[in-house]
Design an enzyme around this catalytic site. Structure first.
Site, PDB file in Angstrom:
ATOM      1  N   LEU A  82       0.866  -1.272  -0.057  1.00  0.00           N
ATOM      2  CA  LEU A  82      -0.020   0.195  -0.158  1.00  0.00           C
ATOM      3  C   LEU A  82       0.843   1.309   0.011  1.00  0.00           C
ATOM      4  O   LEU A  82       2.009   1.221   0.196  1.00  0.00           O
ATOM      5  CB  LEU A  82      -0.882  -0.009   1.379  1.00  0.00           C
ATOM      6  CG  LEU A  82      -1.759  -1.165   1.166  1.00  0.00           C
ATOM      7  CD1 LEU A  82      -2.572  -0.929   2.751  1.00  0.00           C
ATOM      8  CD2 LEU A  82      -2.726  -1.194   0.205  1.00  0.00           C
ATOM      9  N   ASP A  83       0.332   2.414  -0.347  1.00  0.00           N
ATOM     10  CA  ASP A  83       1.341   3.524  -0.386  1.00  0.00           C
ATOM     11  C   ASP A  83       0.514   4.473   0.750  1.00  0.00           C
ATOM     12  O   ASP A  83      -0.284   4.053   1.662  1.00  0.00           O
ATOM     13  CB  ASP A  83       1.098   4.359  -2.005  1.00  0.00           C
ATOM     14  CG  ASP A  83      -0.465   4.908  -2.214  1.00  0.00           C
ATOM     15  OD1 ASP A  83      -1.314   4.823  -1.250  1.00  0.00           O
ATOM     16  OD2 ASP A  83      -0.914   4.962  -3.308  1.00  0.00           O
ATOM     17  N   SER A  84       1.149   5.586   0.896  1.00  0.00           N
ATOM     18  CA  SER A  84       0.997   6.401   1.960  1.00  0.00           C
ATOM     19  C   SER A  84      -0.626   6.767   2.160  1.00  0.00           C
ATOM     20  O   SER A  84      -1.115   6.930   3.043  1.00  0.00           O
ATOM     21  CB  SER A  84       1.582   7.579   2.148  1.00  0.00           C
ATOM     22  OG  SER A  84       1.606   8.358   0.907  1.00  0.00           O
TER      23      SER A  84
ATOM     24  N   ASP B  20      -3.080   5.122   0.897  1.00  0.00           N
ATOM     25  CA  ASP B  20      -3.814   3.928   1.416  1.00  0.00           C
ATOM     26  C   ASP B  20      -3.807   3.970   2.978  1.00  0.00           C
ATOM     27  O   ASP B  20      -4.763   3.617   3.627  1.00  0.00           O
ATOM     28  CB  ASP B  20      -3.309   2.812   0.412  1.00  0.00           C
ATOM     29  CG  ASP B  20      -3.435   2.810  -0.612  1.00  0.00           C
ATOM     30  OD1 ASP B  20      -4.718   3.231  -1.139  1.00  0.00           O
ATOM     31  OD2 ASP B  20      -2.610   2.104  -1.562  1.00  0.00           O
TER      32      ASP B  20
END
Length: 130
Positions: free
Chosen positions: A85-87, A89
């Site tokens: 996941l990215d930031s 998310d």
């Protein structure tokens, strides 16, 4: 104009008040029923979530996130390293946790929550988690 006039009038208006004593029988059925209702509405109840309840609910929130493969979610999972996941998310998961547990997590604390262990620890230690 009326809004400005009201405070001016209230500053000059004096109404005598008398203190009255009120004796109440705490065993009265109406009062005890009322007090029980107030206690049940209080967010400072005696019952705090168990660690297992927090773990289960945190994992359910993470598993329900659309970009997450539920089979990869464990109590030790890191949102970015393990789930990809990215930031943004991560921010959305923390917001979902706030909603799930009826909390408002300050931004400084929310920025630190990037894994299930940190989310579980924060929520388990929060006195207002419901």
């Amino acid at each position: 104009m009326a809004a400005a006039l009201r405070p001016a009038i209230l500053r000059h208006l004096r109404i005598p008040a008398q203190a009255q004593s009120l004796t109440v029988d705490p065993s009265a059925p109406i009062l005890s029923s009322f007090m029980n209702r107030i206690r049940s509405m209080s967010s400072h109840g005696d019952e705090h979530l168990t660690h297992e309840e927090v773990v289960d609910r945190v994992l359910d929130v993470v598993k329900s996130y659309p970009k997450v493969d539920p089979s990869k979610v464990t109590p030790q999972v890191h949102f970015q390293k393990d789930l990809g996941l990215d930031s943004l998310d991560t921010v959305e998961i923390v917001m979902a946790l706030e909603e799930e547990f009826k909390l408002e997590i300050p931004d400084k604390e929310a920025d630190k929550i990037d894994s299930c262990p940190l989310a579980i620890e924060y929520i388990s230690n929060h006195p207002m988690a419901a």
